[in-house]
Design an enzyme around this catalytic site. Structure first.
Site, mmCIF file in Angstrom:
data_model
loop_
_atom_site.group_PDB
_atom_site.id
_atom_site.type_symbol
_atom_site.label_atom_id
_atom_site.label_comp_id
_atom_site.label_asym_id
_atom_site.label_seq_id
_atom_site.Cartn_x
_atom_site.Cartn_y
_atom_site.Cartn_z
ATOM 1 N N LYS A 30 -44.150 112.590 -13.900
ATOM 2 C CA LYS A 30 -43.225 113.054 -12.845
ATOM 3 C C LYS A 30 -43.159 114.586 -12.810
ATOM 4 O O LYS A 30 -43.229 115.196 -11.746
ATOM 5 C CB LYS A 30 -41.837 112.454 -13.131
ATOM 6 C CG LYS A 30 -40.680 113.096 -12.412
ATOM 7 C CD LYS A 30 -40.377 112.472 -11.090
ATOM 8 C CE LYS A 30 -39.284 113.240 -10.363
ATOM 9 N NZ LYS A 30 -39.083 112.800 -9.019
ATOM 10 N N THR A 74 -34.479 111.286 -13.959
ATOM 11 C CA THR A 74 -35.477 112.303 -14.313
ATOM 12 C C THR A 74 -34.888 113.124 -15.452
ATOM 13 O O THR A 74 -33.854 113.787 -15.268
ATOM 14 C CB THR A 74 -35.778 113.227 -13.114
ATOM 15 O OG1 THR A 74 -36.224 112.425 -12.029
ATOM 16 C CG2 THR A 74 -36.862 114.233 -13.473
ATOM 17 N N LYS A 129 -34.434 121.937 -11.187
ATOM 18 C CA LYS A 129 -34.274 121.133 -12.409
ATOM 19 C C LYS A 129 -35.640 120.629 -12.895
ATOM 20 O O LYS A 129 -35.973 120.751 -14.077
ATOM 21 C CB LYS A 129 -33.342 119.941 -12.109
ATOM 22 C CG LYS A 129 -33.287 118.901 -13.209
ATOM 23 C CD LYS A 129 -32.606 117.604 -12.764
ATOM 24 C CE LYS A 129 -32.886 116.486 -13.751
ATOM 25 N NZ LYS A 129 -32.329 115.197 -13.372
HETATM 26 P P1 NAD Z 1 -26.154 111.690 -8.526
HETATM 27 O O1 NAD Z 1 -25.506 112.864 -9.181
HETATM 28 O O2 NAD Z 1 -25.847 111.377 -7.110
HETATM 29 O O3 NAD Z 1 -25.896 110.357 -9.394
HETATM 30 C C1 NAD Z 1 -25.728 110.321 -10.785
HETATM 31 C C2 NAD Z 1 -24.540 109.400 -11.051
HETATM 32 O O4 NAD Z 1 -24.371 109.247 -12.459
HETATM 33 C C3 NAD Z 1 -23.227 109.964 -10.508
HETATM 34 O O5 NAD Z 1 -22.631 109.023 -9.614
HETATM 35 C C4 NAD Z 1 -22.373 110.184 -11.755
HETATM 36 O O6 NAD Z 1 -20.986 109.941 -11.550
HETATM 37 C C5 NAD Z 1 -22.974 109.162 -12.692
HETATM 38 N N1 NAD Z 1 -22.661 109.452 -14.102
HETATM 39 C C6 NAD Z 1 -22.604 110.657 -14.727
HETATM 40 N N2 NAD Z 1 -22.254 110.500 -16.022
HETATM 41 C C7 NAD Z 1 -22.103 109.159 -16.211
HETATM 42 C C8 NAD Z 1 -21.736 108.359 -17.341
HETATM 43 N N3 NAD Z 1 -21.489 108.912 -18.529
HETATM 44 N N4 NAD Z 1 -21.665 107.021 -17.168
HETATM 45 C C9 NAD Z 1 -21.912 106.442 -15.967
HETATM 46 N N5 NAD Z 1 -22.244 107.146 -14.855
HETATM 47 C C10 NAD Z 1 -22.351 108.487 -14.982
HETATM 48 O O7 NAD Z 1 -27.742 111.929 -8.707
HETATM 49 P P2 NAD Z 1 -28.923 111.168 -7.937
HETATM 50 O O8 NAD Z 1 -29.344 111.992 -6.765
HETATM 51 O O9 NAD Z 1 -28.563 109.744 -7.772
HETATM 52 O O10 NAD Z 1 -30.091 111.316 -9.025
HETATM 53 C C11 NAD Z 1 -30.115 110.510 -10.191
HETATM 54 C C12 NAD Z 1 -31.382 110.859 -10.949
HETATM 55 O O11 NAD Z 1 -32.531 110.628 -10.115
HETATM 56 C C13 NAD Z 1 -31.470 112.305 -11.405
HETATM 57 O O12 NAD Z 1 -32.027 112.338 -12.699
HETATM 58 C C14 NAD Z 1 -32.385 112.951 -10.373
HETATM 59 O O13 NAD Z 1 -33.097 114.066 -10.883
HETATM 60 C C15 NAD Z 1 -33.326 111.808 -10.056
HETATM 61 N N6 NAD Z 1 -33.944 111.866 -8.718
HETATM 62 C C16 NAD Z 1 -33.205 112.184 -7.629
HETATM 63 C C17 NAD Z 1 -33.823 112.240 -6.372
HETATM 64 C C18 NAD Z 1 -33.025 112.586 -5.145
HETATM 65 O O14 NAD Z 1 -33.653 112.852 -4.101
HETATM 66 N N7 NAD Z 1 -31.697 112.584 -5.189
HETATM 67 C C19 NAD Z 1 -35.194 111.959 -6.253
HETATM 68 C C20 NAD Z 1 -35.921 111.597 -7.388
HETATM 69 C C21 NAD Z 1 -35.274 111.556 -8.624
#
Ligand code: NAD
Length: 290
Positions: free
Chosen positions: A162, A87, A237
């Site tokens: 979204k 997102t 966010k």
């Molecule tokens: P998260 O923080 O658990 O996962 C993100 C991952 O990206 C982390 O493991 C981090 O180490 C990795 N990362 C960061 N920089 C990086 C790089 N340069 N190269 C490779 N990996 C890198 O977050 P999440 O909960 O998995 O969410 C991911 C996305 O999905 C976000 O944009 C969030 O807004 C969206 N989202 C989350 C949810 C939820 O319920 N968690 C629901 C809908 C959408």
């Protein structure tokens, strides 16, 4: 299919696992070195992406997405699909798609709804932006990772859909929490309030499917001490992304702006790490100021 998967966090890890379980060869990379069952670890983002038919990214925000896009686009095959499921803000989604298309790739922005439980169960909803051709190429993967996908329009349209959805959700959850907090002070039984509202004109997803009152309505994070679910800081966010998009196109969103202020105050006070529906005990514990 050979798939690169970058960002193996709470959402990315189960999504990558589901793709591998469906028989695809998945090459995963996360900056923290997380490894996922049946996913071949890569040592850099470029290694995960090079020569793959599709590269999925699931990253925390637009800044990281831009950085990762810069690292992988030069190594991706012509006509490969760059499928971003993070997102992020609409402007970043469009800029990254433009860079990808200029480099000969197909770009699809496809943020998701359904949270960690949906990612694990493979029941996410994808809101996609990009060309028909890009969407068609991504569709078989949406069908593995999710239950439903909607092609919303050109690049950026998935992110736009979204944040519009989450603007409604954030504002309506605050309204629902205000009403239940008021009902308590008016000495109403919250079960009676639910029975009325869930079958009346106040009914909405925040009441009927995700009631913020413990022990009332279907099972929700309120019944689990407000463990997320959908964390308050993620709602903040998304509400901020909606405001950024609204500012760019001069759209008037007064309740969206107020929702940002309330979620920010809540997160700073006691909301961090709690579900966004914990707005209810926070509001209920406050006295009227005006
Ligand atoms: P998260 O923080 O658990 O996962 C993100 C991952 O990206 C982390 O493991 C981090 O180490 C990795 N990362 C960061 N920089 C990086 C790089 N340069 N190269 C490779 N990996 C890198 O977050 P999440 O909960 O998995 O969410 C991911 C996305 O999905 C976000 O944009 C969030 O807004 C969206 N989202 C989350 C949810 C939820 O319920 N968690 C629901 C809908 C959408």
């Amino acid at each position: 299919m050979e798939i690169g998967f970058i960002g193996l966090g709470n959402m990315g890890a189960p999504m990558a696992r589901n793709l591998a379980a469906a028989g695809h060869k998945v090459h995963g990379y996360d900056v923290t070195g997380i490894e996922v069952e049946h996913v071949t670890p890569a040592t850099t983002a470029a290694e995960a992406a090079a020569t793959r038919a599709v590269v999925v990214t699931m990253l925390p925000d637009g800044e990281v997405l831009r950085r990762v896009a810069g690292e992988i686009i030069p190594f991706m095959d012509d006509d490969a699909v760059f499928l971003d499921c993070s997102t992020v803000d609409v402007a970043t989604a469009r800029a990254v798609a433009e860079d990808a298309v200029t480099a000969g790739l197909r770009a699809v922005d496809a943020p998701v709804s359904g949270g960690i439980a949906g990612a694990e169960a493979g029941t996410l909803t994808f809101m996609a932006g990009g060309t028909e051709d890009g969407y068609a190429a991504a569709l078989p993967l949406f069908e593995i990772m999710g239950g439903r996908s909607v092609h919303c329009g050109p690049s950026g349209a998935g992110q736009a859909a979204k944040i519009c959805n989450n603007l409604i959700l954030g504002v309506s959850m605050i309204g629902v929490c205000e009403a239940f907090a008021l009902a308590e002070k008016l000495e109403l039984d919250p079960q009676k309030v639910f029975d009325v509202v869930s079958t009346s004109s106040g009914s909405c997803w925040a009441v009927n499917s995700y009631c913020p009152v413990p022990g009332v309505g279907p099972k929700s994070p309120a019944d689990n001490d407000y463990q997320p679910g959908f964390a308050a800081e993620l709602m903040l966010k998304d509400l901020r992304l909606a405001q950024a998009a609204a500012a760019q196109v001069h759209a008037e969103t007064p309740l969206g702006a107020q929702a940002v202020r309330l979620y920010q105050a809540f997160v700073e006070d006691q909301g961090r790490g709690r579900d966004f529906s914990a707005m209810l005990p926070w509001l209920a514990g406050r006295d009227r100021t005006g």
